[in-house]
Enzyme design. Structure first.
Site, PDB file in Angstrom:
ATOM      1  CB  SER A 244       1.972  -9.166   1.033  1.00 26.84           C
ATOM      2  OG  SER A 244       1.044  -8.274   1.707  1.00 26.84           O
ATOM      3  CE  LYS A 245       2.175 -12.189   8.138  1.00 26.93           C
ATOM      4  NZ  LYS A 245       3.027 -11.591   9.063  1.00 26.93           N
ATOM      5  NE  ARG A 246      -1.135  -5.515   0.230  1.00 25.06           N
ATOM      6  CZ  ARG A 246      -1.372  -5.690  -1.468  1.00 25.06           C
ATOM      7  NH1 ARG A 246      -2.638  -5.264  -1.640  1.00 25.06           N
ATOM      8  NH2 ARG A 246      -0.552  -5.485  -2.240  1.00 25.06           N
TER       9      ARG A 246
END
Ligand code: GLU
Length: 475
Positions: A244-246
């Site tokens: 994911s983006k994190r």
């Protein structure tokens, strides 16, 4: 043998992420390896979530990665007539039927099933069967069209990655293939397209494995042989959680912005789930020659940002400087630097490629060769632009003013001779000169730095450094 045809079929509901790019790459490589065709299809039937920006982002990503497609992009929204035609054919041949079940009834059925601990599924109440009397269609309900899935037997998928996967038809209910407004649903459009486009191998993420038995049944109902399927394992973040983006960049174009070369990203992606011995670096030609989807790993692979950085450095160092220069030019532009206002970009690449891990770093280091104004790193200036350096810099100016042939070998000899004549150690001259020319103590060899800054700017910068020393003395 039939010509191999693969496709990449993204839904334009966001950017091109690295999972999608890997699917595209594997489909591309498989087609190229077998002298087949690679097709791009934009699955934009979800009118609410699809956007033209996202279509552009996908096309841009494919172009940047240089994943050339032989046909397409085809847009599903332009093929509605064809889907309707197939839906009509399936209705006519008895492989599909109208279902008038109102929304509330369906919801009630679901709830009751879940309350009994069962998986929610359509119960076939509008499914025609010999001898069965169907209810009267209720007034005012626009029917959906459902696919008449076989009731018994099983669907066998000989998946090129996962091996044999068997699903009993019992587990599949009658899927909606047209909504009440007549628009086709995902599983139908994919099958019609894969059929019409002559796709022989469907290579896609394993989040689609659930759809595959349904799609195979639709193929059979159309009287067609389904393609071969290969479902790729997921890509995970470095911590093993779903990517994911994190975890940092997930969009392909973000890697572009962060200064990666497309070759590096592709090389990195090809190793996510595939290997060839312990080889890490693959040219495109090698990828095409060696890649086989049958060799793809079944288990999910985690991204490794350090490895990508390492590959990027490798490609910065080993690619043709003019190739790297094209990308450097874009990154200089991003910094507001005009790439025409300085040395040849190829020379900059050669001078900096051992010192930068990304094109962003390279552009930052290169900016001082293209700009007139120059700021000093405070610490470097305090340490090196001092009273002791002043006479040395004056001597440098005097010597350099005589030089017309501003080239590395000439400058190299001149600096060496000057160090000898002044009776000093090389760094006593090189360090103040570096700070004067670039503002910092980190730069390529001093002759190369002089050459990159150029004659005119070098002389101006040296005068400026001398004035700086004078001003700090009187302060
Ligand atoms: N459009 C689907 C997606 O983006 C892919 C469908 C397929 O590859 O069959 O997930």
């Amino acid at each position: 043998m039939k010509k191999i045809r693969t496709r990449f079929a993204p839904s334009p509901t966001g950017y091109l992420h690295i999972g999608g790019a890997r699917t595209a790459l594997f489909s591309y490589l498989y087609a190229r390896r077998h002298g087949g065709d690679f097709i791009l299809r934009i699955e934009d039937t979800d009118l609410e979530r699809s956007t033209p920006e996202s279509v552009n982002a996908i096309l841009e990503g494919m172009t940047w990665l240089n994943l050339e497609y032989d046909e397409g992009p085809f847009y599903q929204t332009q093929r509605f007539d064809r889907y309707k035609e197939v839906i009509q054919q399936l209705l006519a041949s008895g492989h599909a039927y109208y279902c008038y079940m109102p929304r509330e009834e369906l919801d009630a059925l679901r709830e009751a099933q879940m309350a009994r601990g069962e998986k929610p599924r359509y119960d076939g109440r509008w499914r025609p069967e010999p001898g069965k009397v169907l209810p009267e269609p209720p007034a005012g309900v626009q029917p959906v069209v459902r696919f008449k899935n076989p009731l018994d037997g099983e669907v066998v998928i000989e998946d090129m990655v996962r091996g044999r996967v068997v699903i009993r038809n019992e587990e599949l209910d009658d899927l909606i293939i047209a909504r009440s407004d007549g628009t086709p649903t995902y599983n139908l459009t994919v099958v019609v397209d894969d059929y019409d486009m002559g796709i022989t191998h469907v290579i896609r993420g394993d989040d689609h494995l659930n759809n595959t038995p349904r799609q195979i049944n639709i193929f059979r109902a159309m009287g067609a042989e389904p393609p071969v399927y290969a479902h790729l394992p997921m890509i995970l973040g470095p911590d093993g959680a779903k990517l994911s983006k994190r975890h940092g960049a997930v969009s392909v174009m973000q890697y572009h912005e962060e200064g990666y070369l497309p070759e590096a990203l592709l090389n990195y992606l090809v190793r996510l789930g595939w290997s060839h011995g312990d080889q890490e670096v693959f040219s495109r030609e090698e990828m095409i020659r060696l890649f086989d989807v049958a060799d793809v790993n079944q288990s999910a692979s985690a991204i490794n940002p350090d490895k990508l950085l390492w590959l990027n450095q490798h490609y910065l160092k080993t690619s043709d400087p003019s190739h790297v220069a094209r990308y450097l030019s874009w990154h200089l532009g991003n910094l507001g630097v005009d790439p025409a206002e300085g040395p040849a970009l190829e020379d900059v690449v050669v001078a900096l490629r051992e010192r930068a891990r990304t094109l962003v770093e390279m552009a930052q280091q290169a900016a001082c060769y293209f700009r007139d104004e120059l700021g000093y790193d405070e610490e470097a200036a305090a340490k090196h632009l001092n009273a002791a350096a002043e006479p040395i810099l004056r001597a440098v100016v005097e010597a350099l003013e005589q030089v017309q042939d501003w080239r590395v070998p000439v400058l190299e000899t001149l600096i060496k001779d000057l160090v000898k004549a002044l009776g000093i150690k090389f760094p006593q001259l090189a360090q103040p000169l570096r700070v004067a020319l670039t503002g910092s103590t980190a730069s390529p060899s001093i002759d190369t730095t002089l050459a990159l800054v150029g004659r005119e700017r070098s002389l101006v910068r040296l005068q400026k450094a001398i004035s700086f020393i004078e001003a700090s003395k009187s302060a």
